[in-house]
Each structure stands twice: as structure tokens, then as C-alpha cells.
Design a protein around this motif. Structure first.
Motif, PDB file in Angstrom:
ATOM      1  N   ARG A 184      26.021  41.668 -31.214  1.00 40.02           N
ATOM      2  CA  ARG A 184      24.858  42.365 -30.662  1.00 40.02           C
ATOM      3  C   ARG A 184      24.490  41.825 -29.285  1.00 40.02           C
ATOM      4  NH1 ARG A 184      20.764  41.589 -35.440  1.00 40.02           N
ATOM      5  NH2 ARG A 184      19.306  42.524 -33.929  1.00 40.02           N
ATOM      6  N   LEU A 218      24.333  43.919 -25.633  1.00 34.75           N
ATOM      7  CA  LEU A 218      23.171  43.940 -24.755  1.00 34.75           C
ATOM      8  C   LEU A 218      23.588  43.685 -23.304  1.00 34.75           C
ATOM      9  CD1 LEU A 218      20.465  42.021 -26.827  1.00 34.75           C
ATOM     10  CD2 LEU A 218      20.500  44.459 -26.285  1.00 34.75           C
ATOM     11  N   LEU A 270      16.767  39.389 -22.852  1.00 37.55           N
ATOM     12  CA  LEU A 270      17.734  40.041 -23.738  1.00 37.55           C
ATOM     13  C   LEU A 270      17.796  39.298 -25.071  1.00 37.55           C
ATOM     14  CD1 LEU A 270      20.746  40.843 -21.353  1.00 37.55           C
ATOM     15  CD2 LEU A 270      18.983  42.412 -22.177  1.00 37.55           C
ATOM     16  N   GLU A 290      15.311  39.998 -27.843  1.00 34.98           N
ATOM     17  CA  GLU A 290      15.522  41.198 -28.656  1.00 34.98           C
ATOM     18  C   GLU A 290      16.292  40.882 -29.931  1.00 34.98           C
ATOM     19  OE1 GLU A 290      17.000  44.628 -26.581  1.00 34.98           O
ATOM     20  OE2 GLU A 290      16.205  43.933 -24.657  1.00 34.98           O
ATOM     21  N   ASP A 334       8.818  32.796 -29.629  1.00 35.90           N
ATOM     22  CA  ASP A 334       9.546  33.260 -28.448  1.00 35.90           C
ATOM     23  C   ASP A 334       8.800  33.006 -27.140  1.00 35.90           C
ATOM     24  OD1 ASP A 334       7.574  35.074 -29.227  1.00 35.90           O
ATOM     25  OD2 ASP A 334       8.643  36.792 -28.385  1.00 35.90           O
TER      26      ASP A 334
END
Length: 337
Positions: A109, A113, A168, A171, A192
Motif C-alpha cells: 500500500r 501511494l 502519505l 494514511e 500521528d
């Protein structure tokens, strides 16, 4: 070169996938290393309406690394992203066999991205060398994703800043931005919202992985249940303990030993009672302090020095435990020459 002329040249030379063939002459390979983490402190708020818990955590990147060897596949579409687990991985083969090799893998993933924002991406193969426990509370999958972001950015000449890579990474999960940053940091929000913390002197730890994993959502759920049954009302955390930051800044293991804390530890021990014996044994053998790392089940023991950490690891090994002496903080995801 004039931007317009450059654009015209690229357009004239694009292949069927819209890539500049200069970047597709031969495969290129890069190796990137990213650290696992422990939480020197971890405070958890109540369950929120969005299904998450607010946290206030002190992250510490430690010298137990994941590695990703990324190799371009020239002439293939950027959707051609494959992944394999290296035979040189040090983890148990049965645990490695359960790692998804499709879009369920965070590294895949992460590559997608970067491909979405790269001008000239192509296919890529990701070989992951696993050394951080799987579902062990040390962010191993997040380290894989962070290493992949750095590797693909370099392979495809994307030119993203660390801040852009972190956006990124966010996410994919709260731990990915920290695996990029490394060092020591305070994490707020869902972990985060990172602020670097000063920790100039390495501290020494011994990690004891379990022969099983714990699901992070399950551990959080058990914490909610334990609080409900005890009639406790959790408060949304807004900061970490000042004593933890002061101890890290001073590089003082004795001071840090007095303020290590993890709200999730009771839940992890409730789900895996064997952890309690490991925690007690490590302290009996000379650890300054002990705690479950993150959602567990990896246990971290703080030692007075590198020598004491080595001695503690040897002592724990004599009792049949896998034990790794590590230090932290260490750098975040970086290219390996």
C-alpha cells in the motif's frame, strides 16, 4: 532547461504507460532500513465516536530493524507491485507464513501511494527482511511501510520531502510517520501528531518477544472493558509526563525507570497472563524497570548500560527466552549503502 521544453521532450519520449524510458533502461535496487519502536510512556483516552482512542505517547526508535530491498521492474505498469519475505528474516517461519503478500501488506500500500504521485513510476518488487516481531507492539509493519516509502521515492525520483512522505504514511497508520522520523518523539492525537523530543544519549534495553501476537484493536477493547468493570472514567490525554522527557533529555536510565508507564499493559497481561511472569523475571535478573511495549506482547526491560543489557539478555536466554539487547533512540528509515 526551460520547463516547457522539458515537458515537450518528456511527452515526446513517453512509453505506453506515460513513463520516460530513461528511467526504465535497467532494474535498479535500493535497500532501506527502518527501526522498530517501543513506547517509554503510553496514556490512552476513552473510546471516541470515530472508533479510535486519543493517546499521549513517548516513542523511542530502537536498533531492531526491518529492511526492504526494492527493485524496479522496467517496462511494467506501476500497478505491478509484488512482495516477498526474505529467507534471511530472523523470525519464526510459521509467523512469517502468515504475512499477507497482497494489498493487505502495508508495504504494498505504501508503494502504491508513492506511485500515485510519481511522474515516472514503474512496477517494483519488495523483498522484506523481517526482524521486528509480528503483532508485537513494536510497529514492524509500519517500519516496512516507512522503508518502502523511502525506497520508492528514491527509485522513482519523486523528490518528496520527509514531511510529504509522513503525510502519505499517516494514511497507512499512526506508527508509520514515526518510523520515518525515528529518534524520540511525543505522539498525540491517535499517535500521528508527532513532535521530536530531545534524547541525545542512547539508552539500553532488552527486548523479549513472545511466541504469539496480540491484536491491537483487541487490546484496546480489553482496556475499555477493564475500565468499565472498575468504574474508571478515562480522560483524554493532552500531554506526556514531563518526567519522561526530562529523563530522556538527560540520558538518565535511573530517572526514566521511575516513570515508565503503559496504560495498555494491564489489558495485554489480562489477554496473555504469561507476560506477568516474564516482566517479573526480568526485574529479578537486574532490569531497572520493565513494561509491555505498546499493545504488546513484546516486553521491554530498561538496563543501566550496554554491558548490563548484554548480561540481562544472556541471563534471560538461559531461562529459555529469546532476548535482544538494543539501544535507542536511533535514526528513522534510511537508505543502506
Amino acid at each position: 532547461m526551460d520547463p516547457l521544453n522539458k515537458a515537450n521532450i518528456n511527452t515526446a519520449n513517453e512509453d505506453e504507460f506515460g513513463r520516460d524510458p530513461l528511467f526504465a533502461v535497467a532494474p535498479r535496487t535500493l535497500r532501506v532500513r527502518a527501526p522498530g519502536k517501543i513506547n517509554a510512556s503510553f496514556h490512552v483516552g476513552p473510546l471516541r465516536d470515530d472508533g479510535y482512542h486519543g493517546v499521549a505517547s513517548t516513542y523511542l526508535a530502537v536498533s531492531r530493524y526491518e529492511e526492504v530491498i526494492a527493485t524496479t521492474k522496467p517496462g511494467t505498469a506501476p500497478t505491478d507491485i509484488t512482495v516477498s519475505i526474505s529467507d534471511t528474516s530472523s523470525l519464526d517461519a510459521d509467523a512469517l507464513a502468515g504475512i499477507p503478500l497482497n494489498s493487505g501488506n502495508l508495504a504494498v500500500r505504501a508503494a502504491r501511494l508513492v506511485a500515485d504521485v510519481a511522474e515516472n513510476p514503474c512496477g517494483v518488487h519488495l523483498e522484506i527482511i523481517k526482524h521486528v516481531p509480528i503483532a508485537g507492539g513494536m510497529g514492524g509493519g509500519s517500519a516496512d511501510a516507512a522503508a518502502t516509502l523511502v525506497a520508492c521515492d528514491a527509485l522513482w525520483h519523486t523528490g518528496l520531502s520527509r514531511e510529504e512522505l509522513s503525510l502519505l504514511g499517516a494514511e497507512l497508520g499512526a506508527d508509520v510517520p514515526f518510523a520515518l522520523l525515528g529518534g524520540a518523539a511525543v505522539g498525540l492525537g491517535v499517535g500521528d501528531e508527532l513532535t521530536a523530543a530531545l534524547a541525545p544519549t542512547p539508552l539500553h534495553w532488552v527486548l523479549v518477544p513472545a511466541g504469539f501476537g496480540l491484536s491491537t484493536p483487541v487490546v484496546y477493547g480489553r482496556l475499555d472493558d477493564l475500565r468499565a468493570s472498575a468504574g474508571c472514567t478515562a480522560v483524554e490525554p493532552s500531554q506526556v509526563d514531563a518526567e519522561v522527557l526530562a529523563a530522556l533529555r538527560a540520558g538518565d536510565p535511573h530517572a526514566l525507570a521511575q516513570c515508565l508507564h503503559n496504560d495498555l499493559q494491564a489489558a495485554a497481561e489480562s489477554l496473555a497472563p504469561s507476560l506477568s511472569a516474564v516482566l517479573a523475571q526480568g526485574q529479578e535478573l537486574g532490569a531497572l524497570a520493565s513494561l509491555v511495549s505498546g499493545s504488546g506482547p513484546t516486553v521491554a526491560f530498561l538496563a543501566e548500560s550496554s554491558e548490563r543489557a548484554g548480561e540481562l539478555a544472556e541471563a534471560l536466554a538461559k531461562y529459555g527466552h529469546t532476548a535482544w539487547a538494543v539501544e535507542g533512540p536511533v535514526h528513522g528509515a534510511h537508505l543502506v549503502p
